[in-house]
Design a protein around this motif. Structure first.
Motif, mmCIF file in Angstrom:
data_model
loop_
_atom_site.group_PDB
_atom_site.id
_atom_site.type_symbol
_atom_site.label_atom_id
_atom_site.label_comp_id
_atom_site.label_asym_id
_atom_site.label_seq_id
_atom_site.Cartn_x
_atom_site.Cartn_y
_atom_site.Cartn_z
ATOM 1 N N GLY A 72 0.825 -1.210 0.000
ATOM 2 C CA GLY A 72 0.000 0.000 0.000
ATOM 3 C C GLY A 72 0.853 1.250 0.000
ATOM 4 N N ALA A 73 2.011 1.176 0.670
ATOM 5 C CA ALA A 73 2.911 2.337 0.717
ATOM 6 C C ALA A 73 3.404 2.684 -0.686
ATOM 7 N N TYR A 96 1.616 2.369 -3.517
ATOM 8 C CA TYR A 96 0.549 3.140 -4.170
ATOM 9 C C TYR A 96 0.453 4.544 -3.557
ATOM 10 N N ARG A 150 0.872 9.163 4.793
ATOM 11 C CA ARG A 150 -0.263 8.771 5.654
ATOM 12 C C ARG A 150 -1.306 9.878 5.757
ATOM 13 N N ALA A 179 -4.476 7.710 -3.182
ATOM 14 C CA ALA A 179 -3.895 6.381 -3.406
ATOM 15 C C ALA A 179 -4.948 5.404 -3.907
ATOM 16 N N SER A 180 -6.142 5.486 -3.369
ATOM 17 C CA SER A 180 -7.153 4.517 -3.814
ATOM 18 C C SER A 180 -7.615 4.848 -5.239
ATOM 19 N N ALA A 236 -4.655 3.640 -7.443
ATOM 20 C CA ALA A 236 -4.584 2.174 -7.439
ATOM 21 C C ALA A 236 -5.629 1.533 -8.350
ATOM 22 N N ARG A 270 -1.132 -0.271 -11.671
ATOM 23 C CA ARG A 270 -1.109 -1.590 -11.019
ATOM 24 C C ARG A 270 -0.083 -2.497 -11.686
ATOM 25 N N GLY A 329 -1.330 -6.271 1.352
ATOM 26 C CA GLY A 329 -1.980 -5.358 0.417
ATOM 27 C C GLY A 329 -3.422 -5.756 0.167
ATOM 28 N N ARG A 330 -3.823 -5.677 -1.111
ATOM 29 C CA ARG A 330 -5.207 -6.007 -1.463
ATOM 30 C C ARG A 330 -5.278 -7.151 -2.475
ATOM 31 N N ASP A 331 -4.184 -7.306 -3.258
ATOM 32 C CA ASP A 331 -4.215 -8.290 -4.356
ATOM 33 C C ASP A 331 -2.974 -9.185 -4.329
ATOM 34 N N ILE A 332 -2.350 -9.320 -3.178
ATOM 35 C CA ILE A 332 -1.077 -10.047 -3.128
ATOM 36 C C ILE A 332 -1.317 -11.551 -3.356
ATOM 37 N N ARG A 340 -8.167 2.554 13.058
ATOM 38 C CA ARG A 340 -7.507 3.573 12.235
ATOM 39 C C ARG A 340 -7.560 4.951 12.896
ATOM 40 N N ARG A 356 -13.317 4.572 0.332
ATOM 41 C CA ARG A 356 -12.109 3.939 -0.231
ATOM 42 C C ARG A 356 -12.298 2.430 -0.387
ATOM 43 N N ASP A 365 -11.867 0.221 -3.664
ATOM 44 C CA ASP A 365 -10.909 -0.894 -3.720
ATOM 45 C C ASP A 365 -11.594 -2.223 -4.068
ATOM 46 N N ARG A 370 -13.313 -1.890 -8.156
ATOM 47 C CA ARG A 370 -12.572 -1.509 -9.366
ATOM 48 C C ARG A 370 -12.450 -2.732 -10.289
HETATM 49 O O1 DC Z 1 -3.079 -0.406 2.672
HETATM 50 P P1 DC Z 1 -3.160 1.102 2.389
HETATM 51 O O2 DC Z 1 -4.364 1.749 3.001
HETATM 52 O O3 DC Z 1 -1.903 1.797 2.749
HETATM 53 O O4 DC Z 1 -3.318 1.209 0.794
HETATM 54 C C1 DC Z 1 -3.427 2.444 0.133
HETATM 55 C C2 DC Z 1 -4.325 2.284 -1.081
HETATM 56 O O5 DC Z 1 -3.706 1.438 -2.046
HETATM 57 C C3 DC Z 1 -5.690 1.658 -0.763
HETATM 58 O O6 DC Z 1 -6.722 2.429 -1.365
HETATM 59 C C4 DC Z 1 -5.657 0.308 -1.408
HETATM 60 C C5 DC Z 1 -4.570 0.395 -2.445
HETATM 61 N N1 DC Z 1 -3.822 -0.845 -2.551
HETATM 62 C C6 DC Z 1 -4.089 -1.671 -3.604
HETATM 63 O O7 DC Z 1 -4.970 -1.374 -4.409
HETATM 64 N N2 DC Z 1 -3.376 -2.814 -3.765
HETATM 65 C C7 DC Z 1 -2.436 -3.168 -2.889
HETATM 66 N N3 DC Z 1 -1.753 -4.306 -3.071
HETATM 67 C C8 DC Z 1 -2.161 -2.347 -1.770
HETATM 68 C C9 DC Z 1 -2.883 -1.185 -1.631
#
Ligand code: DC
Length: 257
Positions: free
Chosen positions: A70-71, A73, A123, A131-132, A135, A141, A161-164, A189, A207, A211, A214
């Motif tokens: 995420g960092a 993005y 942050r 970022a969202s 992303a 991506r 992350g979100r898609d690892i 948070r 967000r 996420d 999309r």
């Molecule tokens: O985890 P985070 O809140 O720091 O992520 C920031 C943004 O990046 C969040 O909107 C989701 C996106 N993101 C993503 O789409 N895919 C990832 N692997 C990690 C984060």
């Protein structure tokens, strides 16, 4: 192409790299001791579920690298904001993502964007929002995914992350989907950044929806990921649950992926 370097910390007072440090976590399996056995631990889930804290401490316990995707993005989004790039211009955002140089610096996992320490700046709420949006751009991506795979090609790591587990490392041996009730996530948070729960909850819903809906690599649980709900659990309880999964899936560190 984004260039990401993980600078590893040295053991206190010693010359060994952190993947070789064992004194801090006696009794844990040190998968990184054998360079031929790579272990990828993928931790996905929505914001505020506790991924960063857990991923970081798990990586330390296992003696392997930690990557906060995420960092990456967020860093691209910050650069786009500072360069006044239109967040609705996918072509320019893709170009930017390809040129972004991001480094993670141990021991604090500070984030450098093109050489500048942006650990705190990324942050900020305006960056979270950007970022969202960034992303959701397929070209961004692709650039991030290629870089994440490159980082993981030569070493064991925990990446969150979100898609690892679904896209970046679909063959990862360990996949966790870490979730929590929306109220618990907003509260966590809000405590982290010192804002009101209501305000955070509103932003989070927006967000999260972006996420999850999309077209490219939306947040979703991989079919072979273990679901862990952190609602009402302490950090130690979540850690224990995840360590159990890691041990079960790696047969005590003998994993090849
Ligand atoms: O985890 P985070 O809140 O720091 O992520 C920031 C943004 O990046 C969040 O909107 C989701 C996106 N993101 C993503 O789409 N895919 C990832 N692997 C990690 C984060």
């Amino acid at each position: 192409m984004a260039a990401i370097r993980l600078r590893k910390k040295r053991c206190a007072g010693g010359g060994a790299w952190d993947t070789e440090c064992s004194e801090s976590f006696p009794g844990e399996t040190h998968i990184a001791d054998d360079p031929h056995k790579r272990l990828i631990v993928a931790i996905d889930g929505p914001a505020g579920a506790g991924k960063s804290t857990i991923a970081r401490s798990l990586a330390e316990r296992l003696g392997i690298a930690y990557v906060d995707s995420g960092a990456m993005y967020r860093a691209v989004a910050l650069w786009a904001l500072e360069a006044h790039i239109d967040l609705d211009d996918p072509f320019r955002l893709e170009q930017l993502a390809k040129q972004t140089r991001i480094e993670f610096i141990a021991p604090g996992n500070n984030v450098l964007l093109n050489g500048e320490d942006v650990t705190t700046k990324i942050r900020e709420p305006r960056v979270s929002d950007a970022a969202s949006k960034v992303a959701a751009v397929p070209g961004v991506r692709r650039a991030m995914r290629d870089e994440q795979r490159r980082i993981g090609s030569g070493q064991s790591l925990v990446m969150e992350g979100r898609d690892i587990g679904t896209v970046v490392f679909p063959d990862a041996r360990v996949k966790i989907y870490l979730d929590a009730h929306p109220e618990a996530r907003a509260e966590r948070r809000a405590n982290e950044i010192g804002a009101s729960v209501e305000e955070i909850a509103r932003e989070m819903i927006e967000r999260d929806t972006r996420d999850r809906t999309r077209a490219e690599a939306p947040l979703t649980q991989a079919p072979d990921a273990e679901y862990v709900d952190s609602t009402g659990l302490t950090l130690e309880q979540v850690e224990d649950a995840i360590l159990k999964i890691v041990r079960a899936r790696t047969s005590n560190g003998k994993a090849a992926n």
